[in-house]
Design a protein around this motif. Structure first.
Motif: not given
Length: 251
Positions: A62-83
Motif C-alpha cells: 500500500l505504501m508503494e502504491r501511494t507513489g511516495r518514497k519512504f525511508g527505512v525508519p518510516v517503513m519499519l515503524a508503519l510495517m511493525s505497527v500494522t503487523s
C-alpha cells in the motif's frame, strides 16, 4: 509460471519463517503459547509470524502504491505497527477459540506493547534479510549491459528503467532511475565494481552518475553539481571535478 529463482526465493522465505517460529517457540515470549505441547507451540508461533509477515507485506504494498518514497525508519515503524495489530487480533481470536475466554480489556495495551516489540524486531530482521539473503542474484546475463544487470537486483518495475545515478545513504544505496527511486542494502564500492563497464563515473565519495543522465550542470561558487532528469542534483567534489570535466560533463 515461476522460474527457478522464484522457487529458490520462496523456499528461503519458508525456511526463514520456520527458523523464527522455532526461536520464538524456545523463548516463548510473554508465555504466549501457554501449556501447549512443543509441536503445538511451534505451530502457534509460526502462525503468528506468518500473520505478522503478511500484514507487514500488505502495508508495504500500500505504501508503494501511494507513489511516495519512504525511508527505512518510516517503513519499519508503519510495517511493525500494522503487523503488531494483526498479531494481537490473532492472539485474541486464538485465545477465544482454544480456551473460550476473552482477554481482559485492561491487559490489551500491555499485550499490544509486548507484541509490537517482537514485531519490530522481526520486521527489521525481515527487511535486512530481504535486502541480503533474498536479494536477487545479479549474475551477468548474455547480451545485457552492466546497467541492466545491476537493475536486475531491484523490484520488477525497475528492470526496464534507465539508470540515472547511485547515491550512498548510510549502509544503503539509493538507486535513481527513470521509474523512480529504490533503496537497497549495498556498498557503493560494490555497486561501482558491478558498473565498471557502464558509461558513467564516480563524481563524489557517495555518488556515481551515468553520463547519459546528466541534463545540466549547476555551479555556485566553487561548488558544482550535475542535474539529473528527475531534477535531483548530484554533487561533484573537488577530487572528481577534473574527471567530470574530462568526460565533457562540465565546462
Amino acid at each position: 509460471m515461476q522460474n527457478a529463482g522464484d522457487w529458490t526465493r520462496r523456499l528461503r522465505e519458508i525456511g526463514i519463517y520456520a527458523v523464527i517460529g522455532a526461536f520464538l517457540t524456545i523463548i516463548s515470549p510473554y508465555n504466549g503459547s501457554g501449556n501447549l505441547p512443543l509441536w503445538g507451540a511451534y505451530l502457534y508461533w509460526t502462525g503468528l509470524v506468518l500473520t505478522g509477515s503478511l500484514s507487514a507485506e500488505a502495508t508495504r504494498t500500500l505504501m508503494e502504491r501511494t507513489g511516495r518514497k519512504f525511508g527505512v525508519p518510516v517503513m519499519l515503524a508503519l510495517m511493525s505497527v500494522t503487523s503488531a495489530l494483526a498479531v494481537t487480533a490473532m492472539i485474541i481470536l486464538l485465545e477465544a477459540l482454544t480456551s473460550g475466554r476473552s482477554i481482559p480489556p485492561g491487559y490489551l495495551p500491555r499485550l499490544f506493547g509486548l507484541v509490537w516489540v517482537i514485531a519490530a524486531a522481526v520486521t527489521a530482521v525481515g527487511i535486512m534479510i530481504e535486502r541480503t539473503v533474498l536479494a536477487p542474484v545479479t549474475e551477468p546475463v548474455k547480451g545485457a549491459s552492466p546497467e541492466e544487470t545491476f537493475l536486475s537486483r531491484l523490484p520488477v518495475k525497475y528492470r526496464t528503467a534507465e539508470l540515472y545515478a547511485v547515491s550512498a545513504e548510510d549502509h544503503y544505496l539509493r538507486i535513481h532511475t527513470s521509474h523512480g527511486e529504490e533503496l537497497i542494502l549495498m556498498r557503493l564500492a560494490d555497486a561501482m565494481r558491478e558498473l565498471a563497464g557502464a558509461d558513467g563515473l564516480q563524481v563524489h565519495r557517495s555518488w556515481w552518475v551515468a553520463k547519459s543522465a546528466v541534463r545540466d550542470t549547476r555551479k555556485q561558487g566553487s561548488k558544482l553539481s550535475l542535474v539529473l532528469p528527475s531534477g535531483k542534483e548530484a554533487p561533484v567534489s573537488r577530487t572528481f571535478q577534473a574527471e567530470v570535466k574530462a568526460a565533457g560533463l562540465s565546462a
